[in-house]
Enzyme design. Structure first.
Site, short mmCIF file in Angstrom:
data_model
loop_
_atom_site.label_atom_id
_atom_site.label_comp_id
_atom_site.label_asym_id
_atom_site.label_seq_id
_atom_site.Cartn_x
_atom_site.Cartn_y
_atom_site.Cartn_z
CD GLU A 87 34.98 -19.46 -54.33
OE1 GLU A 87 34.22 -18.68 -54.94
OE2 GLU A 87 35.70 -19.11 -53.38
CB CYS A 108 31.70 -17.35 -56.73
SG CYS A 108 31.99 -16.66 -55.08
#
Length: 508
Positions: free
Chosen positions: A241, A278
């Protein structure tokens, strides 16, 4: 060889030896031979132990990360919830994808007795994240889902919170031992023997007994490790990720309906915990000539400055802000200031859709910190500058549509644009949301936390939610197998009581 070279060689050797010891201990833990019920019990024991040490761990995390104690307290709860969630996932059993086909000699070719399910793949390497020192770290989603699958885990501690990482790992291992579980199902490595964290990470990805990698971090670091994982003599999957800008589309009707409320919501989202999410909304498409920008300037200007997680992140954020603000096609709307050395303040910059289209890569660089970029569009009609800008978006974890909320003509006028924005965002984002903000990822069966590159290296998988476990499992089909060698989940009569597909029919 110089003294410096000798020291570097010794550090590299030390890292390799420490990683080898950790990986071999995990591989010998025997976790893959345990039952789903045993693993569920151990996950809950670890969750209980984590919460029992909440005050100690929150204080330690606060000292190392500068995140607020309130935020960290909630994150401990989230981490424990994740562990218990995966305990429930494996008890329910559908994650195994168990399927049975009866033999049929009349078919061409004849069909034998076939029974298939997912099995653990082996040792999983997990790289802890900086911005979530609990929920995406030693006992984060990657670790929880891998342990649930039956895979032992070797965690690479993040250098931003090393003491916390060591303490969390020790608590988890103590909980495993007390519950009768294999202690070496979870092993921690850091910067060993003077080696850098990157050297230790490289050795971990290279180790021949590591069968998959879970990573949360920067695009640059993740890409380097991804390339290493796939260039091994025996390539392994790398589930990374990485960077995400999480575009938001504000429709003209939404801006007209509540520009102030939208601006306040955006400011709260992109400055939350210093913009170190994020899922931070870092790119916002707004109709030109509305009151939204003025409201955003007012709201963002009131956001408190925040000390970022590391000095390196602080320097990178300042450099990125400076580079973006120096462009001729960018207007700085909010240039946050702070009296505290080392803090980063909220920043808002704006550009036109035409400028964005002329240099889409430059405007889609992730700036990890409290910054958002407003892109002004003039034409929301099909084929207009908004559509053209959305067509060049890179991958992101999320995409958001802010549309008219009230019933009536405004909502009806918005419908076609919402459909077009949905199609454009669905092409690149793993989660599309409406009239909300993306800084929050629920733990659920239907959750997806992933997206096209550079948001992740494997957009078909998620790192949050029940199906995160799928990354660390591999299918095995058993043909004409004696009952005694089959896993209980595939035996006649379904003694394990799991959902199965039998001769094409799903049986709960």
């Amino acid at each position: 060889m110089t003294t410096t070279d000798a020291s570097a060689a010794a550090a590299s050797t030390g890292a390799a030896q420490a990683v080898d010891t950790a990986v071999r201990a995990a591989a010998a833990s025997g976790l893959e031979r345990t039952s789903r019920a045993e693993r569920a019990g151990w996950l809950r024991a670890i969750a209980d132990a984590l919460e029992a040490h909440r005050d100690e761990l929150v204080a330690l995390a606060h000292d190392e990360t500068h995140l607020s104690e309130a935020r960290l307290t909630g994150e401990v709860t989230r981490t424990a919830t994740q562990l218990r969630f995966f305990a429930g996932v494996i008890e329910e059993g559908s994650y195994l994808e168990a399927a049975l086909d009866s033999p049929d000699a009349s078919l061409v070719p004849p069909r034998p007795d076939l029974r298939r399910m997912l099995r653990p793949i082996g040792v999983v390497a997990v790289f802890a994240a900086s911005n979530f020192p609990f929920a995406f770290s030693v006992l984060g989603n990657d670790t929880a889902s891998a342990l649930a699958a039956g895979d032992p885990v070797v965690v690479k501690a993040h250098p931003g919170h090393p003491e916390l990482s060591r303490r969390v790992a020790a608590i988890a291992r103590e909980a495993l031992a007390a519950a009768g579980g294999p202690v070496d199902a979870l092993v921690l490595v850091g910067s060993e023997g003077g080696a850098s964290g990157m050297e230790t990470g490289v050795e971990l990805v290279r180790h021949p007994l590591v069968r998959a990698v879970g990573f949360t971090g920067s695009t640059r670091g993740g890409r380097a490790l991804f390339d290493l994982a796939v260039s091994r003599p025996d390539p392994i999957p790398f589930y990374g990720e990485l960077g995400s800008i999480n575009p938001v589309v504000v429709t003209p009707a939404a801006a007209a309906e509540d520009a102030t409320g939208l601006a306040e919501g955006l400011a709260g989202s992109f400055t939350r915990d210093g913009g170190q999410y994020c899922t931070k909304p870092g790119l916002v498409f707004v109709p030109a000539g509305t009151g939204f920008e003025a409201a955003l300037v007012a709201a963002a200007g009131e956001a408190p400055a925040q000390r970022l997680l590391t000095a390196g992140m602080t320097a990178a954020f300042a450099a990125g802000v400076g580079e973006l603000g120096a462009r001729d096609d960018v207007e700085v709307l909010v240039a946050g200031t702070t009296d505290a050395p080392g803090d980063s303040a909220s920043t808002v910059v704006a550009t036109s859709a035409a400028a964005f289209l002329a240099a889409p890569e430059a405007f889609q660089t992730e700036h990890f910190g409290p910054l958002t970029l407003v892109v002004r569009y003039d034409d929301a009609a099909p084929g207009g500058d908004l559509d053209r800008a959305l067509a060049v978006l890179e991958g992101s974890l999320t995409g958001t549509v802010r549309h008219a909320a009230a019933d009536g003509a405004a909502l009806a006028d918005d419908a076609e644009l919402v459909e077009r924005a949905t199609a454009a965002l669905s092409r690149v984002a793993g989660r599309v949301l409406y009239n909300g903000w993306p800084t929050g990822v629920a733990i659920a069966w239907a959750q997806h936390h992933g997206g096209s590159w550079p948001a992740s290296t494997a957009s078909v998988h998620t790192s949050v939610g029940a199906t995160a476990i799928r990354r660390f499992l591999a299918p095995v089909a058993y043909q004409d197998a004696p009952q005694q060698v089959l896993p209980a989940e595939l035996r006649d009569g379904n003694p394990a009581g799991v959902p199965r597909r039998v001769d094409g029919v799903l049986q709960a």
